[in-house]
Design an enzyme around this catalytic site. Structure first.
Site, PDB file in Angstrom:
ATOM      1  N   HIS A 149      -4.745   1.211   0.456  1.00  0.00           N
ATOM      2  CA  HIS A 149      -3.642   2.165   0.571  1.00  0.00           C
ATOM      3  C   HIS A 149      -4.111   3.614   0.678  1.00  0.00           C
ATOM      4  CE1 HIS A 149      -1.304  -1.319  -0.490  1.00  0.00           C
ATOM      5  NE2 HIS A 149      -0.176  -0.643  -0.443  1.00  0.00           N
TER       6      HIS A 149
ATOM      7  N   LYS B  23      -0.034  -9.965  -9.192  1.00  0.00           N
ATOM      8  CA  LYS B  23       0.651  -8.701  -9.504  1.00  0.00           C
ATOM      9  C   LYS B  23       0.989  -8.628 -10.993  1.00  0.00           C
ATOM     10  CE  LYS B  23       3.110  -4.903  -8.675  1.00  0.00           C
ATOM     11  NZ  LYS B  23       3.640  -4.027  -7.679  1.00  0.00           N
TER      12      LYS B  23
ATOM     13  N   GLU C  23       0.378  -7.128   1.790  1.00  0.00           N
ATOM     14  CA  GLU C  23       0.248  -6.969   0.336  1.00  0.00           C
ATOM     15  C   GLU C  23      -0.198  -8.296  -0.308  1.00  0.00           C
ATOM     16  OE1 GLU C  23       0.494  -3.969  -0.800  1.00  0.00           O
ATOM     17  OE2 GLU C  23       1.743  -2.936   0.678  1.00  0.00           O
TER      18      GLU C  23
ATOM     19  N   GLU D  70      -0.467   2.507 -14.777  1.00  0.00           N
ATOM     20  CA  GLU D  70      -1.549   2.825 -13.836  1.00  0.00           C
ATOM     21  C   GLU D  70      -2.552   3.825 -14.412  1.00  0.00           C
ATOM     22  OE1 GLU D  70      -0.326   2.814  -9.662  1.00  0.00           O
ATOM     23  OE2 GLU D  70      -1.878   4.294  -9.278  1.00  0.00           O
TER      24      GLU D  70
ATOM     25  N   ASN E 116      -3.898  -0.446  -5.315  1.00  0.00           N
ATOM     26  CA  ASN E 116      -3.907   0.523  -4.212  1.00  0.00           C
ATOM     27  C   ASN E 116      -4.985   0.201  -3.182  1.00  0.00           C
ATOM     28  OD1 ASN E 116      -1.809   1.954  -5.383  1.00  0.00           O
ATOM     29  ND2 ASN E 116      -3.208   3.187  -6.617  1.00  0.00           N
TER      30      ASN E 116
ATOM     31  N   ARG F 222      -4.467  -0.935 -12.930  1.00  0.00           N
ATOM     32  CA  ARG F 222      -3.418  -1.038 -11.899  1.00  0.00           C
ATOM     33  C   ARG F 222      -3.811  -0.335 -10.592  1.00  0.00           C
ATOM     34  NH1 ARG F 222       3.168  -0.735 -12.564  1.00  0.00           N
ATOM     35  NH2 ARG F 222       3.620  -1.009 -10.365  1.00  0.00           N
TER      36      ARG F 222
ATOM     37  N   HIS G  23      -2.352   5.096   3.635  1.00  0.00           N
ATOM     38  CA  HIS G  23      -1.272   6.083   3.526  1.00  0.00           C
ATOM     39  C   HIS G  23      -1.513   7.261   4.457  1.00  0.00           C
ATOM     40  CE1 HIS G  23       0.633   4.960  -0.595  1.00  0.00           C
ATOM     41  NE2 HIS G  23       1.329   4.494   0.407  1.00  0.00           N
TER      42      HIS G  23
ATOM     43  N   HIS H  25       3.953   0.138   7.420  1.00  0.00           N
ATOM     44  CA  HIS H  25       3.159   0.205   6.187  1.00  0.00           C
ATOM     45  C   HIS H  25       2.160  -0.955   6.140  1.00  0.00           C
ATOM     46  CE1 HIS H  25       2.187   1.114   2.047  1.00  0.00           C
ATOM     47  NE2 HIS H  25       2.418  -0.145   1.726  1.00  0.00           N
TER      48      HIS H  25
ATOM     49  N   LYS I  40       7.873   0.284 -10.827  1.00  0.00           N
ATOM     50  CA  LYS I  40       7.791   1.552 -10.096  1.00  0.00           C
ATOM     51  C   LYS I  40       9.107   1.775  -9.378  1.00  0.00           C
ATOM     52  CE  LYS I  40       2.870   2.257  -9.295  1.00  0.00           C
ATOM     53  NZ  LYS I  40       1.776   2.363  -8.309  1.00  0.00           N
TER      54      LYS I  40
ATOM     55  N   ARG J 206      21.219   7.853 -19.218  1.00  0.00           N
ATOM     56  CA  ARG J 206      19.913   7.713 -19.894  1.00  0.00           C
ATOM     57  C   ARG J 206      19.368   6.281 -19.877  1.00  0.00           C
ATOM     58  NH1 ARG J 206      22.231  11.309 -23.865  1.00  0.00           N
ATOM     59  NH2 ARG J 206      21.541  13.409 -23.381  1.00  0.00           N
TER      60      ARG J 206
HETATM   61  N1  GLY Z   1       2.423  -1.593  -5.182  1.00  0.00           N
HETATM   62  C1  GLY Z   1       1.459  -1.042  -6.037  1.00  0.00           C
HETATM   63  C2  GLY Z   1       1.867  -1.052  -7.469  1.00  0.00           C
HETATM   64  O1  GLY Z   1       2.878  -1.618  -7.813  1.00  0.00           O
HETATM   65  O2  GLY Z   1       1.195  -0.479  -8.279  1.00  0.00           O
END
Ligand code: GLY
Length: 314
Positions: A199, A178, A136, A188, A196, A192, A203, A215, A94, A72
Site C-alpha cells: 500500500h 486479518k 487484499e 496499528e 499495509n 498491524r 497509494h 485500488h 477503521k 457519543r
Molecule cells: N486495511 C488495512 C487495515 O485494516 O489495517
C-alpha cells in the site's frame, strides 16, 4: 445504510429506516456524514439504536464513523457485500472519511458488534470490483499465510468463476489472517502495519493516477514492487517474485502500465513520510507468508522497483 430504533435487533420493520447515498469514494466525506446525522435526527434516533452498514468499504467506513460519533457512540453492524469489504475493511474498526485530498484523514477506531458476510452478494459485483478486492486476499496470503497464497495460486480459475466452495475457503482463511493481526494490535502501533503491504507505493500510484487505476491494481503493483525490493535485499529469492507476479497477473490485476513519474512517486511517499514523523514504515517479505517491517527503504530501491514493474507490465 439501515437504522433500527429499538433495543432488539429483530424488532418490527416499522422501526427501521434507510439512508441511501451516491455509491463510490467521492461520497466518502463530511458532507455525506452530516446528511446521515440529519437523517438520524429527523427520525429521533436515540442511543438505543443500531446502524447497519449494508454495502462495500465506503458504506462500512461511513456507517462506522457515524456510529462512533452520533450521541457519543451507538451500536453498529457490518453487512459487507464486496470482496474488499468482506475480506478486509469490515474487520478491525477503521472508520472515517476522506478530507481535502487525503484518504481516510478523519475517523476513529470503532468496532462493529458483528460482521455478517453473505458470499452470494459477490455474484452481483462487476468484474473490476470483484477482482480488485482479491488483491487484499493475496496480500493476506503473502504476509501471514503461505497456504492461502498457494490456494490462490492453484485455484485462480475456480475463484475467478466465483465457485462457492473455493470462495468460502478463501474468505475464511483471509478473514483469519486479518483477525489474527487486529486482535493483537487494533490501533496499528506495530504488527498491524503489515496489513499495509503493497500500500505504501500503491497509494502513491493511486493518487498520481487521479484514481483512474483501481485500488486493487495499485496494491498489486505495490506488492510486486515490495517483493522485488525484498529479493534485492536477499530476503526472498527471484523465483518467489516470479510466483507473486504471476498470481497478481492471473487475477487480472497487472494491466500494462504507462511510465510513472519516478520522482513523483517518491515525493508522494515522502508526504506520507512527514505524516509518520520522518520515517516510512515499509513492509517487505522474509518469505511468502511472512512479512517484516523496515524503516530504511531508500529512494534508489523504490526507483529500481518502479523500473522493474514498468518492465514487467509493458
Ligand atoms: N486495511 C488495512 C487495515 O485494516 O489495517
Amino acid at each position: 445504510m439501515i437504522f433500527k430504533r429499538s433495543r432488539s435487533i429483530c424488532s418490527e420493520i416499522a422501526n427501521t429506516f434507510v439512508h441511501i447515498y451516491e455509491a463510490g469514494e467521492a461520497s466518502k466525506n463530511l458532507t455525506t456524514i452530516t446528511q446521515i446525522y440529519d437523517t438520524l435526527v429527523a427520525h429521533n434516533m436515540d442511543r438505543s439504536g443500531l446502524i447497519v452498514a449494508l454495502g462495500g468499504g465506503v458504506a462500512g467506513d461511513m456507517a462506522g464513523f457515524v456510529a462512533s460519533s452520533y450521541m457519543r457512540g451507538i451500536k453498529f453492524v457490518q453487512v459487507p457485500t464486496t470482496t474488499v469489504a468482506q475480506n478486509d475493511s469490515s474487520m478491525g474498526g477503521k472508520t472515517g472519511v476522506d478530507y481535502l485530498a487525503h484518504k481516510n484523514m478523519v475517523g476513529a477506531f470503532y468496532n462493529p458488534l458483528l460482521v455478517y458476510s453473505n458470499l452470494s452478494t459477490l455474484k452481483s459485483l462487476p468484474e473490476r470490483e470483484f477482482t480488485g478486492g482479491l488483491a487484499e486476499v493475496i496480500k493476506h496470503g503473502l504476509i501471514r499465510d503461505a497456504k492461502l497464497f498457494a490456494t490462490l495460486e492453484q485455484n485462480a480459475n475456480s475463484i475467478l468463476d466465483n465457485e462457492d466452495v473455493m470462495i468460502e475457503e478463501m474468505t475464511y482463511a483471509s478473514c483469519l489472517v486479518k483477525c489474527s493481526v487486529i486482535e493483537e494490535d487494533l490501533k496499528e502501533l506495530g504488527l498491524r502495519k503489515i496489513l499495509n503491504f503493497g500500500h505504501t507505493i500503491g497509494h502513491s500510484i493511486e493518487t498520481l493516477s487521479n484514481f483512474a487505476l483501481s485500488h486493487g491494481q495499485c496494491v498489486a503493483y505495490g506488492s510486486c514492487m515490495a517483493a522485488y525490493i525484498s529479493a534485492q535485499r536477499g530476503y526472498i529469492n527471484s523465483e518467489d517474485v516470479t510466483r507473486i507476479v504471476n498470481v497478481f497477473r492471473n487475477y487480472k490485476l497487472l494491466a500494462p502500465i504507462n511510465h510513472f513519474g519516478h520522482d513523483a512517486v517518491w515525493e508522494q511517499m515522502s508526504y506520507d513520510k512527514k505524516m509518520a514523523y520522518g520515517k516510512i514504515s515499509f513492509i517487505l517479505l522474509n518469505a511468502i507468508g511472512e512479512a517484516t517491517i523496515v524503516t530504511d527503504v531508500t529512494k534508489e530501491e523504490i526507483i529500481n522497483a518502479i523500473l522493474f514493474i514498468e518492465k514487467t507490465c509493458q
